[in-house]
Structure formats: C-alpha cells, structure tokens
Design a protein around this motif. Structure first.
Motif, PDB file in Angstrom:
ATOM      1  N   ASP A 118       0.813  -1.217   0.000  1.00 60.83           N
ATOM      2  CA  ASP A 118       0.000   0.000   0.000  1.00 60.83           C
ATOM      3  C   ASP A 118       0.846   1.266   0.000  1.00 60.83           C
ATOM      4  O   ASP A 118       0.310   2.368  -0.061  1.00 60.83           O
ATOM      5  N   HIS A 119       2.173   1.116   0.086  1.00 59.28           N
ATOM      6  CA  HIS A 119       3.020   2.306   0.043  1.00 59.28           C
ATOM      7  C   HIS A 119       4.422   1.940  -0.409  1.00 59.28           C
ATOM      8  O   HIS A 119       4.863   0.795  -0.274  1.00 59.28           O
ATOM      9  N   ILE A 120       5.117   2.925  -0.949  1.00 63.00           N
ATOM     10  CA  ILE A 120       6.519   2.798  -1.365  1.00 63.00           C
ATOM     11  C   ILE A 120       7.342   3.663  -0.420  1.00 63.00           C
ATOM     12  O   ILE A 120       7.034   4.834  -0.214  1.00 63.00           O
ATOM     13  N   ASP A 121       8.372   3.083   0.170  1.00 60.81           N
ATOM     14  CA  ASP A 121       9.156   3.818   1.162  1.00 60.81           C
ATOM     15  C   ASP A 121      10.012   4.916   0.531  1.00 60.81           C
ATOM     16  O   ASP A 121      10.115   6.015   1.081  1.00 60.81           O
ATOM     17  N   LEU A 122      10.633   4.622  -0.588  1.00 59.15           N
ATOM     18  CA  LEU A 122      11.477   5.601  -1.276  1.00 59.15           C
ATOM     19  C   LEU A 122      11.138   5.562  -2.760  1.00 59.15           C
ATOM     20  O   LEU A 122      11.420   4.581  -3.445  1.00 59.15           O
ATOM     21  N   TYR A 123      10.513   6.649  -3.250  1.00 59.32           N
ATOM     22  CA  TYR A 123      10.095   6.722  -4.644  1.00 59.32           C
ATOM     23  C   TYR A 123      11.090   7.606  -5.389  1.00 59.32           C
ATOM     24  O   TYR A 123      11.202   8.804  -5.124  1.00 59.32           O
ATOM     25  N   GLN A 124      11.819   6.995  -6.339  1.00 56.45           N
ATOM     26  CA  GLN A 124      12.948   7.662  -6.974  1.00 56.45           C
ATOM     27  C   GLN A 124      12.665   8.005  -8.435  1.00 56.45           C
ATOM     28  O   GLN A 124      12.094   7.198  -9.171  1.00 56.45           O
ATOM     29  N   MET A 125      13.110   9.190  -8.833  1.00 58.61           N
ATOM     30  CA  MET A 125      13.064   9.588 -10.233  1.00 58.61           C
ATOM     31  C   MET A 125      14.311   9.032 -10.906  1.00 58.61           C
ATOM     32  O   MET A 125      15.429   9.395 -10.535  1.00 58.61           O
ATOM     33  N   THR A 132       9.654  18.923 -17.760  1.00 54.87           N
ATOM     34  CA  THR A 132       8.603  19.084 -16.756  1.00 54.87           C
ATOM     35  C   THR A 132       9.090  20.007 -15.648  1.00 54.87           C
ATOM     36  O   THR A 132      10.158  19.772 -15.080  1.00 54.87           O
ATOM     37  N   PRO A 133       8.346  21.058 -15.327  1.00 54.05           N
ATOM     38  CA  PRO A 133       8.792  21.995 -14.282  1.00 54.05           C
ATOM     39  C   PRO A 133       8.765  21.353 -12.903  1.00 54.05           C
ATOM     40  O   PRO A 133       7.917  20.495 -12.621  1.00 54.05           O
ATOM     41  N   TRP A 134       9.689  21.785 -12.051  1.00 54.07           N
ATOM     42  CA  TRP A 134       9.764  21.211 -10.708  1.00 54.07           C
ATOM     43  C   TRP A 134       8.504  21.486  -9.898  1.00 54.07           C
ATOM     44  O   TRP A 134       8.127  20.684  -9.044  1.00 54.07           O
ATOM     45  N   GLU A 135       7.841  22.598 -10.168  1.00 52.88           N
ATOM     46  CA  GLU A 135       6.600  22.879  -9.448  1.00 52.88           C
ATOM     47  C   GLU A 135       5.568  21.784  -9.699  1.00 52.88           C
ATOM     48  O   GLU A 135       4.845  21.374  -8.788  1.00 52.88           O
ATOM     49  N   GLU A 136       5.508  21.294 -10.920  1.00 57.07           N
ATOM     50  CA  GLU A 136       4.566  20.220 -11.262  1.00 57.07           C
ATOM     51  C   GLU A 136       4.978  18.902 -10.604  1.00 57.07           C
ATOM     52  O   GLU A 136       4.142  18.176 -10.049  1.00 57.07           O
ATOM     53  N   ILE A 137       6.268  18.601 -10.657  1.00 59.13           N
ATOM     54  CA  ILE A 137       6.761  17.351 -10.065  1.00 59.13           C
ATOM     55  C   ILE A 137       6.504  17.332  -8.562  1.00 59.13           C
ATOM     56  O   ILE A 137       5.968  16.361  -8.018  1.00 59.13           O
ATOM     57  N   TRP A 138       6.868  18.426  -7.880  1.00 58.80           N
ATOM     58  CA  TRP A 138       6.704  18.437  -6.429  1.00 58.80           C
ATOM     59  C   TRP A 138       5.237  18.440  -6.027  1.00 58.80           C
ATOM     60  O   TRP A 138       4.870  17.831  -5.017  1.00 58.80           O
ATOM     61  N   GLN A 139       4.388  19.109  -6.786  1.00 59.11           N
ATOM     62  CA  GLN A 139       2.960  19.071  -6.460  1.00 59.11           C
ATOM     63  C   GLN A 139       2.441  17.631  -6.520  1.00 59.11           C
ATOM     64  O   GLN A 139       1.696  17.189  -5.633  1.00 59.11           O
ATOM     65  N   ALA A 140       2.869  16.883  -7.540  1.00 57.42           N
ATOM     66  CA  ALA A 140       2.441  15.488  -7.667  1.00 57.42           C
ATOM     67  C   ALA A 140       2.978  14.640  -6.525  1.00 57.42           C
ATOM     68  O   ALA A 140       2.259  13.797  -5.961  1.00 57.42           O
ATOM     69  N   MET A 141       4.247  14.858  -6.150  1.00 60.03           N
ATOM     70  CA  MET A 141       4.835  14.092  -5.057  1.00 60.03           C
ATOM     71  C   MET A 141       4.202  14.453  -3.712  1.00 60.03           C
ATOM     72  O   MET A 141       4.023  13.587  -2.844  1.00 60.03           O
ATOM     73  N   GLU A 142       3.826  15.705  -3.551  1.00 58.74           N
ATOM     74  CA  GLU A 142       3.154  16.118  -2.311  1.00 58.74           C
ATOM     75  C   GLU A 142       1.811  15.408  -2.176  1.00 58.74           C
ATOM     76  O   GLU A 142       1.427  14.983  -1.075  1.00 58.74           O
ATOM     77  N   VAL A 143       1.091  15.277  -3.276  1.00 55.27           N
ATOM     78  CA  VAL A 143      -0.199  14.582  -3.254  1.00 55.27           C
ATOM     79  C   VAL A 143      -0.009  13.117  -2.861  1.00 55.27           C
ATOM     80  O   VAL A 143      -0.726  12.583  -2.014  1.00 55.27           O
ATOM     81  N   LEU A 144       0.999  12.466  -3.461  1.00 57.16           N
ATOM     82  CA  LEU A 144       1.254  11.054  -3.138  1.00 57.16           C
ATOM     83  C   LEU A 144       1.649  10.888  -1.677  1.00 57.16           C
ATOM     84  O   LEU A 144       1.257   9.906  -1.028  1.00 57.16           O
ATOM     85  N   THR A 145       2.419  11.834  -1.150  1.00 58.67           N
ATOM     86  CA  THR A 145       2.814  11.777   0.253  1.00 58.67           C
ATOM     87  C   THR A 145       1.595  11.938   1.150  1.00 58.67           C
ATOM     88  O   THR A 145       1.420  11.198   2.136  1.00 58.67           O
ATOM     89  N   ALA A 146       0.745  12.908   0.820  1.00 61.43           N
ATOM     90  CA  ALA A 146      -0.464  13.138   1.614  1.00 61.43           C
ATOM     91  C   ALA A 146      -1.394  11.931   1.568  1.00 61.43           C
ATOM     92  O   ALA A 146      -2.072  11.617   2.561  1.00 61.43           O
ATOM     93  N   GLN A 147      -1.418  11.227   0.443  1.00 67.63           N
ATOM     94  CA  GLN A 147      -2.260  10.035   0.303  1.00 67.63           C
ATOM     95  C   GLN A 147      -1.656   8.812   0.983  1.00 67.63           C
ATOM     96  O   GLN A 147      -2.325   7.783   1.112  1.00 67.63           O
ATOM     97  N   GLY A 148      -0.391   8.913   1.420  1.00 70.78           N
ATOM     98  CA  GLY A 148       0.269   7.785   2.055  1.00 70.78           C
ATOM     99  C   GLY A 148       0.793   6.755   1.087  1.00 70.78           C
ATOM    100  O   GLY A 148       1.208   5.664   1.502  1.00 70.78           O
ATOM    101  N   LYS A 149       0.844   7.099  -0.203  1.00 73.38           N
ATOM    102  CA  LYS A 149       1.335   6.141  -1.193  1.00 73.38           C
ATOM    103  C   LYS A 149       2.855   6.087  -1.234  1.00 73.38           C
ATOM    104  O   LYS A 149       3.433   5.077  -1.616  1.00 73.38           O
ATOM    105  N   ILE A 150       3.513   7.191  -0.899  1.00 79.76           N
ATOM    106  CA  ILE A 150       4.967   7.220  -0.801  1.00 79.76           C
ATOM    107  C   ILE A 150       5.354   7.934   0.489  1.00 79.76           C
ATOM    108  O   ILE A 150       4.554   8.700   1.050  1.00 79.76           O
ATOM    109  N   ILE A 151       6.569   7.663   0.959  1.00 77.42           N
ATOM    110  CA  ILE A 151       7.030   8.314   2.191  1.00 77.42           C
ATOM    111  C   ILE A 151       8.178   9.274   1.898  1.00 77.42           C
ATOM    112  O   ILE A 151       8.151  10.427   2.311  1.00 77.42           O
ATOM    113  N   TYR A 152       9.201   8.810   1.188  1.00 82.64           N
ATOM    114  CA  TYR A 152      10.350   9.647   0.845  1.00 82.64           C
ATOM    115  C   TYR A 152      10.509   9.688  -0.674  1.00 82.64           C
ATOM    116  O   TYR A 152      10.081   8.761  -1.374  1.00 82.64           O
TER     117      TYR A 152
END
Length: 323
Positions: A118-125, A132-152
């Motif tokens: 149900d989650h990935i501990d370290l999600y790597q690019m 792709t702008p960093w603002e878009e990448i970080w917004q997507a990663m923030e959503v995944l973190t908030a959903q508990g799908k990734i941690i780091y």
C-alpha cells in the motif's frame, strides 16, 4: 549488519542495498525469493528496484517478483525498506513515461499493484525530466505523500545543479524534497565527486552508489580471465583494455591486503563520506554472501592512499578544474 540513516532523514537502512535488476531476466523467481530471504537473514533491510526492470516486453516483472515475495507474509514487507523508480517508458502511448504529474500518478499506482503493497518507502526519479517543471513534479509528489502512497522521494542520475534546483524549489514549497541520490560511483568512475557528491552532502541527501564493481571489472576480472572463468566483452572489454594497468595494480594491492578485489571496492565505497549504501545486485546466493564480506573489511589510511594513487579521484568543484 551495520545501519545508518538515509541522508538527513530518520529512516534507518542497512549499509548494503539489495539491487534486484537481475530478478527476472537472469534470476528465476524462486531463486530471487531465496536471495531476498537470505538478505533479511544477513540484516539487509534496504531493497532497490524500478518499474522498468524486467526490460523489453517484461517491464514490471521484477516488481512482480518482489510483490509475490511480500505476499508470502512473515514480516517480509514490514522488515523491508522498498525503493523503486519511475521515468522510463512503460508503453508506447504518450504519458507512459517521464515525470509529468499524470505519469507520476499512474506509475505509482501500477508499481503499488505489482509490489502488492500500500506504500513505497522511497520513490525515486530514475532520471531528470528537463521538460517538466519542478513545481509540477513536487505538487504530484506532495499529493502522493499526503495520500500515504509514498514516504520519501529520491533522485537517480542527477547532476549537481539538478539536485540544487530540485531542493530549492521544494524548500519554497515547505516540502522535504529529495532524501537521496542514486549515482554511478566506484573506484573507476569517480566523476560524482566533482559536484554531485558535494551537492548531496550540502542538502543532506544520502548517496546510493550503483554499479560498485563497475560491471565486474573491479571484482577480480584479470584473475578470472587468467583462470578462464570470465572474459570481458563489448564495452566492458574496451574499458578493461583502457584501464588494464590500473586494474592489474588494483588486484595486486587487494592480494597484498589479503582481500578479494570486490570486497575492497565495496569497502572503499563504505568508507566514503556521504555514502549511505552501495547497491549490490546478486544473480546468485553466493554473490550475495560475497558482497556481505565487505562489511568486515577495514581499509587503513595507507590502503586508501594507495587506492587514490591507482584510481585518482576529484577534489570538490571548482578547484579540480579551475586551479
């Protein structure tokens, strides 16, 4: 087994990281499961994979093998810090690769399904995406973190300025940003010492070296060549011929120290400031046990100095190329 924190985080990982790229293409599933069980017995809790592993028509197969192992229970998932990657194309249709917010969302769900977790501990690019702008990448990663799908979140194959850009953008968003960088780093290939390693240290990223034996060239290739056990081919053969004198001197030094060449190469990486855990990618149980021996190797100042003489490194940029 020795343990350390992943960069500036509180996450505790083993000083060796189990690489799984051979699982599927070169190692059958049952053997891969035995390797992972043995890794836990040795105290290795840090496993690395990627969504493209399995390659070709079998992309995703490696994650599936790990997922089937997790599904056996017995604390396998709970005791494992699982790291996977995205970037490579998983299909021929647009938005099936790279780091758009759309692909990040789709890729993480696909990896979670294959890994049966149900989650990935370290999600790597797996690579930087300049489109792709960093603002878009970080917004997507923030959503995944908030959903508990990734941690780091981690990077791989980034330049030093990519790390800086990523971290400064994350800081502006009050987001943790990158926790690690996975780079090619070994005695033969030390270019990360110019800017990547200093950037990782500055921002508190743990460095995870891949190919610590440089495709086996630091694992006693000349001795194996003489014994008829292995002969380098392709690009490895070209690199061997280019560095044959250095590698011969290196193998002589390892023999003088009383250690296997591969053990010395791993021990050297473990001695480097900023290195969290080299990735060892065994095809067999014997190769896993061989890698684990490096933890018992201590290189004194004289040995480290001689290794630098054989394989000159780099001073921190810009001194190495400015004056």
């Amino acid at each position: 087994m020795e343990f350390t924190h992943l960069g500036r985080t509180g996450l505790t990982v083993s000083r060796l990281c189990l690489g799984t790229m051979n699982f599927g293409p070169h190692t059958e599933e049952a053997d891969a499961h035995r390797i992972m069980d043995t890794a836990h017995e040795l105290g290795i809790n840090f496993f690395d994979t990627a969504n493209v592993y399995g390659w070709g028509e079998n992309k995703g197969r490696t994650e599936e093998i790990i997922g089937n192992w997790f599904a056996q229970g017995g604390g396998r998932r709970e005791r494992t810090v699982i790291a996977t990657k995205l970037y490579g194309d998983m299909g021929e249709w647009p938005n099936e690769g790279r780091l758009s917010a759309l692909n990040i969302r789709r890729a993480v769900d696909a990896s979670l399904k294959r890994l049966r977790t149900d989650h990935i501990d370290l999600y790597q690019m797996h690579h930087v995406d300049r489109a792709t702008p960093w603002e878009e990448i970080w917004q997507a990663m923030e959503v995944l973190t908030a959903q508990g799908k990734i941690i780091y979140v981690g990077s791989s194959n980034f330049a030093g300025w990519h790390i800086a850009r990523a971290q400064e953008t994350a800081r502006a968003r009050n987001f943790l940003g990158l926790s690690s960088e996975q780079s090619l780093y070994n005695l033969l290939e030390r270019s990360v010492e110019l800017e990547v390693l200093p950037a990782a240290r500055h921002y508190g990223l743990g460095l995870i070296p891949w190919s610590p034996l440089h495709g086996g060239l630091l694992g006693g290739v000349l001795r194996k060549e003489r014994e008829g056990v292995r002969r380098a081919s392709g690009r490895s053969a070209e690199t061997l011929e280019k560095h044959r004198g250095q590698i011969a001197a290196y193998e002589d030094l390892a023999a003088e120290l009383g250690h296997e060449p591969g053990d010395v190469a791993l021990a050297w990486l473990l001695s480097r400031e900023g290195v969290t855990a080299p990735i060892v990618g065994p095809r067999t149980l014997d190769q896993l046990h061989a890698a684990n021996r490096a933890l018992d190797v201590t290189l004194d100042a004289k040995a480290l100095e001689r290794l630098d003489e054989i394989f000159p490194g780099h001073r921190t940029a810009p001194e190495d190329y400015a004056w």
